[in-house]
Motif scaffolding. Structure first.
Motif, PDB file in Angstrom:
ATOM      1  N   PRO A 343       1.348  -1.303  -0.204  1.00 32.08           N
ATOM      2  CA  PRO A 343       0.253   0.059   0.204  1.00 32.08           C
ATOM      3  C   PRO A 343       0.984   1.147  -0.251  1.00 32.08           C
ATOM      4  CG  PRO A 343      -0.815  -2.147   1.439  1.00 32.08           C
ATOM      5  CD  PRO A 343       0.500  -1.818   1.031  1.00 32.08           C
ATOM      6  N   ASN A 344       0.316   2.234  -0.236  1.00 31.80           N
ATOM      7  CA  ASN A 344       0.910   3.618  -0.463  1.00 31.80           C
ATOM      8  C   ASN A 344       2.614   3.534  -1.344  1.00 31.80           C
ATOM      9  OD1 ASN A 344      -0.761   4.619  -0.031  1.00 31.80           O
ATOM     10  ND2 ASN A 344      -0.686   4.637   2.227  1.00 31.80           N
ATOM     11  N   ASP A 348       4.799   7.344   0.272  1.00 30.98           N
ATOM     12  CA  ASP A 348       5.325   6.239   1.675  1.00 30.98           C
ATOM     13  C   ASP A 348       6.484   5.851   1.841  1.00 30.98           C
ATOM     14  OD1 ASP A 348       3.376   8.518   2.546  1.00 30.98           O
ATOM     15  OD2 ASP A 348       2.874   6.951   4.114  1.00 30.98           O
ATOM     16  N   PHE A 349       6.358   4.531   0.965  1.00 32.13           N
ATOM     17  CA  PHE A 349       7.174   3.268   0.399  1.00 32.13           C
ATOM     18  C   PHE A 349       7.528   3.316  -0.709  1.00 32.13           C
ATOM     19  CE2 PHE A 349       4.354   2.810   4.271  1.00 32.13           C
ATOM     20  CZ  PHE A 349       5.296   1.379   4.499  1.00 32.13           C
ATOM     21  N   ILE A 350       7.978   4.644  -1.412  1.00 30.54           N
ATOM     22  CA  ILE A 350       8.629   4.734  -2.733  1.00 30.54           C
ATOM     23  C   ILE A 350      10.239   4.545  -3.212  1.00 30.54           C
ATOM     24  CG2 ILE A 350       9.216   7.121  -3.122  1.00 30.54           C
ATOM     25  CD1 ILE A 350       8.452   7.301  -5.930  1.00 30.54           C
ATOM     26  N   ALA A 427       5.538  10.691  -4.572  1.00 30.77           N
ATOM     27  CA  ALA A 427       4.266  11.349  -4.870  1.00 30.77           C
ATOM     28  C   ALA A 427       3.759  12.367  -3.737  1.00 30.77           C
ATOM     29  CB  ALA A 427       3.154  10.738  -5.339  1.00 30.77           C
ATOM     30  N   GLY A 428       3.326  13.164  -3.816  1.00 33.85           N
ATOM     31  CA  GLY A 428       2.793  14.432  -3.119  1.00 33.85           C
ATOM     32  C   GLY A 428       2.934  15.921  -3.385  1.00 33.85           C
ATOM     33  N   GLY A 429       1.660  16.310  -4.438  1.00 35.21           N
ATOM     34  CA  GLY A 429       1.800  17.762  -5.324  1.00 35.21           C
ATOM     35  C   GLY A 429       2.278  18.639  -4.266  1.00 35.21           C
ATOM     36  N   THR A 430       1.600  19.121  -2.720  1.00 32.62           N
ATOM     37  CA  THR A 430       1.729  20.216  -1.776  1.00 32.62           C
ATOM     38  C   THR A 430       3.398  19.781  -1.413  1.00 32.62           C
ATOM     39  OG1 THR A 430      -0.627  20.553  -1.543  1.00 32.62           O
ATOM     40  CG2 THR A 430       1.068  22.378  -0.414  1.00 32.62           C
TER      41      THR A 430
END
Length: 609
Positions: A343-344, A348-350, A427-430
């Motif tokens: 998951p994710n 978080d786990f890239i 991944a996270g835009g802000t």
């Protein structure tokens, strides 16, 4: 037969040595008179690695090998000289920050596309949905990067307080139902035109800039400890309270890191700082145990819960992904964990996906990039003469590096899972937007290094500089209020840009001598010392002769007698202590004197605060 031919012996049709690299027949032609041969009757065997090589004048083919140690030593010396030459350039820090920002952004986009393709297709029917959103925020981040790069320092300091107020208000507004968006049990986002904005990420940049501005503006005041803490710590507690109500423990930890870093480099006494650290850790433990899912993560990390399908599922799947990658990885885009096993995986786990697809080499490459970033960030902070830029760049460097270390730590199983993202790679835009804004501030500070200011002010702008159209930086000069305050406090004695130089004029004694340059590991201490409790004789100001100038003992001088015990002395208890002083400057200045210090402001350890 001539004499020359009688001294020459030729051995022909000799079979090749079985240990030789080639099977050719070797013909020895040795000149007996050769002084390098040492013996007129010795034959050169011609076997690779055996015997002595023939003289170059004999024309004999030799099989000599270079020693591995010499080759490695030559390569290392070449690398060291090249690195010194690169770092010796006036714009080295600026170019390194630009290169790191480009590498991390492009590499992050590639890995987000690889890690989010399966989940994006299963949710929206498109493998490029999450990637497209990330590209949009990356482009916005490039615009913000360029804006912060061009922003003058004086304008940035004026905007610090308004930005802090606006971001704090956004943190409060996001908690209102109907205004903030509720997702996965947390209310953290605003949705604007299909793009989600997280105010808790924006407040990080505002707090770094405002905190550095606040502490830098008070660096010359003989203020007690309360005045150092009251403006910053209460605001930090309010921000942490608003973020906890979302709830978001990981961002609360990063806010605590920002406040702690600002206080550390501002010169907070170690006893007080240690108390804050212990208190912060205790609060974090309590918050982690209050929520059930957090406590399960902590207990799973400690081994108290053995549930592979429960709280420890993500950590276990991340370990499987890293093990599957091995040394060289399974190939870009060939991860198995991203097929809804982890998951994710794109967030978080890239780092687990990086380790699986690119292997150990890819993981070490990511670690090396952040290590280089930390080195460059601290280098900019050390070389800056503006106290505001020093505090801001040091805080941003610690924040980004700490986030990377925490993320990598819980992915590889060294820390409990906290949810802190990997800067510019997750991944996270802000998050991408704010990190690029911070890197723009670092690049701006790198352009304000003394050597960079001289190089950019010469008018010789390269093609890349003309393309960006960035205005030339302005050298740091103290304001009139600061100079006037220094004169009223009796701190004058050093001309701007000339630490330790005697000021000319009647009735003016000799200023403080520059401090002796200390090793880097000692200068990393906020006060520029390895032991803050032991005075450094080399860093003491040299008092003027009795009865002359402004530096008389007991006359409000900077060097009022041995031990700084004179009445009105600058070092008479800056933290409200009677009869003593702190050896750690509040502004975080190192012991190395700079070339553009304001009047009456001796570099580094000469400032007794």
């Amino acid at each position: 037969m001539s004499a020359a031919s009688s001294r020459r012996r030729t051995t022909a049709a000799r079979p090749a040595d079985p240990d030789s690299a080639s099977g050719d027949i070797v013909t020895d032609d040795v000149d007996a008179a050769d002084p390098e041969s040492g013996d007129s009757t010795d034959d050169t065997t011609g076997v690779a690695g055996v015997g002595r090589s023939a003289s170059p004048r004999t024309g004999v083919r030799t099989h000599s090998r270079a020693r591995p140690a010499e080759t490695v030593g030559t390569a290392l010396s070449t690398i060291v000289e090249g690195t010194r030459s690169l770092l010796g350039r006036p714009l080295a820090s600026y170019h390194l920050i630009l290169t790191l920002a480009l590498l991390l952004t492009v590499f992050g986009l590639v890995m987000v596309l690889s890690a989010s393709s399966v989940e994006g297709y299963s949710q929206d029917g498109s493998a490029y949905g999450l990637f497209a959103t990330q590209v949009v925020f990356a482009l916005l981040g490039v615009v913000v990067f360029y804006f912060t790069l061009r922003l003058p320092v004086r304008v940035l300091r004026r905007l610090a307080a308004p930005l802090m107020v606006i971001t704090t208000m956004l943190l409060a507004l996001v908690l209102i139902p109907g205004v903030g968006t509720l997702s996965q049990g947390a209310r953290r986002w605003f949705v604007i035109s299909g793009l989600s904005v997280q105010p808790s990420e924006l407040v990080k940049v505002a707090l770094c800039v405002w905190g550095a501005h606040l502490l830098a503006s008070r660096r010359r005041e003989n203020a007690p400890l309360r005045e150092l803490l009251v403006p910053l710590v209460p605001v930090g507690l309010v921000i942490c309270l608003l973020i906890i109500l979302e709830p978001n423990l990981s961002t609360t930890i990063t806010i605590a890191i920002i406040v702690g870093t600002l206080l550390w480099f501002a010169g907070l006494p170690i006893k007080v700082f240690s108390g804050f650290v212990v208190t912060g850790i205790a609060i974090a433990v309590v918050l982690a145990l209050v929520e059930s899912y957090r406590s399960q993560r902590v207990m799973s990390f400690l081994g108290g819960i053995d549930d592979p399908q429960g709280a420890g599922y993500q950590a276990r799947q991340a370990t499987y992904a890293l093990a599957n990658g091995g040394v060289f990885g399974v190939g870009l885009g060939q991860s198995r964990a991203k097929w809804n096993y982890l998951p994710n995986a794109h967030n978080d786990f890239i780092f687990a996906i990086i380790g699986e697809e690119l292997g150990l080499i890819g993981g070490l490459l990511v670690v090396a990039l952040f290590v280089i970033f930390a080195f460059v960030g601290f280098r900019i902070a050390h070389r800056s003469t503006d106290p505001f830029l020093r505090l801001m760049t040091a805080t941003i460097t610690v924040l980004i590096t700490a986030q990377a270390l925490i993320n990598i730590g819980y992915v590889i199983g060294l820390l409990p899972v906290t949810g802190i993202q990997l800067p510019l790679l997750s991944a996270g835009g802000t998050s991408t937007l704010t990190v690029l804004a911070m890197l723009g501030l670092l690049a701006n500070a790198a352009r304000h290094e003394p050597d960079a200011v001289v190089a950019l002010s010469s008018g010789r702008t390269r093609r890349f500089g003309r393309l960006l159209r960035v205005p030339p930086p302005v050298a740091y000069t103290p304001s009139r209020a600061e100079v006037l305050r220094d004169r009223l406090d009796g701190r004058g004695g050093v001309m701007p840009g000339a630490p330790g130089r005697a000021r000319s004029g009647p009735g003016r004694g000799r200023g403080p001598e520059p401090a002796v340059k200390r090793p880097v590991w000692k200068r990393m201490w906020p006060g520029g010392r390895s032991d803050p409790g032991v005075p450094d004789p080399a860093a003491r100001p040299v008092p003027a002769p009795a009865g002359r100038g402004r530096y008389r003992s007991g006359a409000g001088s900077e060097a009022s007698g041995p031990g700084f015990r004179g009445a009105g002395s600058e070092a008479s208890g800056p933290y409200g202590t009677a009869g003593g002083h702190s050896w750690r400057p509040r502004s975080g200045y190192s012991a190395t004197p700079s070339r553009s210090q304001p009047r009456g402001y001796a570099g580094g350890a000469n400032r007794r605060r």
